[in-house]
Write an enzyme that holds these catalytic residues in place. Structure first.
Site: not given
Length: 163
Positions: A23, A46, A51, A68, A71-72
């Protein structure tokens, strides 16, 4: 206060690299920049504080940087959806007797191939990861146009899970 600030300010092994994919705000970016400036560590990032307005000095200094998207993956998003469906089904189960049945146990989104976890060696991962994710390409794209951070996230095509 970022909880990883103490890690960055403490003694690190020579050649240490900090990876932040958790995070934004977990790592104290000011301390990280100081540690990198004094050659105490390198970083791969990442997730970022503030952001999508990411720190350009930190971006430039990072070995690799992505917007970021750790997790994609199709499976990552499907796993999250399945977890939400399971939690909702558990919460609604007592009331479901008078309604249509909740999704069956083990429900998973159609059209997404589930992948099983398997242990692999560091050497195998290094040799094959680019078959799944071009981290250097993603890093070059973000470094060339950091103002496009949010667009890069929104338009990212989900990849297949690595393992």
């Amino acid at each position: 206060r970022p909880w990883a600030g103490d890690v960055v300010s403490s003694p690190l092994k020579p050649g240490a690299t900090l990876f932040n994919s958790s995070r934004g705000g977990v790592v104290d970016e000011e301390q990280l920049k100081r540690a990198m400036a004094s050659d105490r560590c390198a970083c791969r990032i990442d997730t970022w504080e503030n952001e999508p307005a990411i720190d350009r000095r930190l971006l430039d200094a990072a070995l690799s940087a992505t917007p970021h998207i750790a997790g994609y993956s199709e499976q990552g998003k499907a796993n999250a959806s399945a977890a939400v469906v399971a939690a909702a089904a558990d919460a609604l189960r007592p009331a479901a007797a008078n309604h249509s049945a909740p999704p069956p146990e083990g429900w998973y989104p159609t059209g997404v191939t589930q992948v099983g976890r398997k242990p692999i060696s560091w050497a195998e991962m290094r040799a094959t990861i680019t078959d799944y994710f071009d981290i250097d390409g993603q890093s070059r794209t973000l470094k060339a146009a950091p103002e496009q951070f949010e667009t890069l996230r929104e338009e990212y095509i989900f990849r297949q899970e690595y393992f």
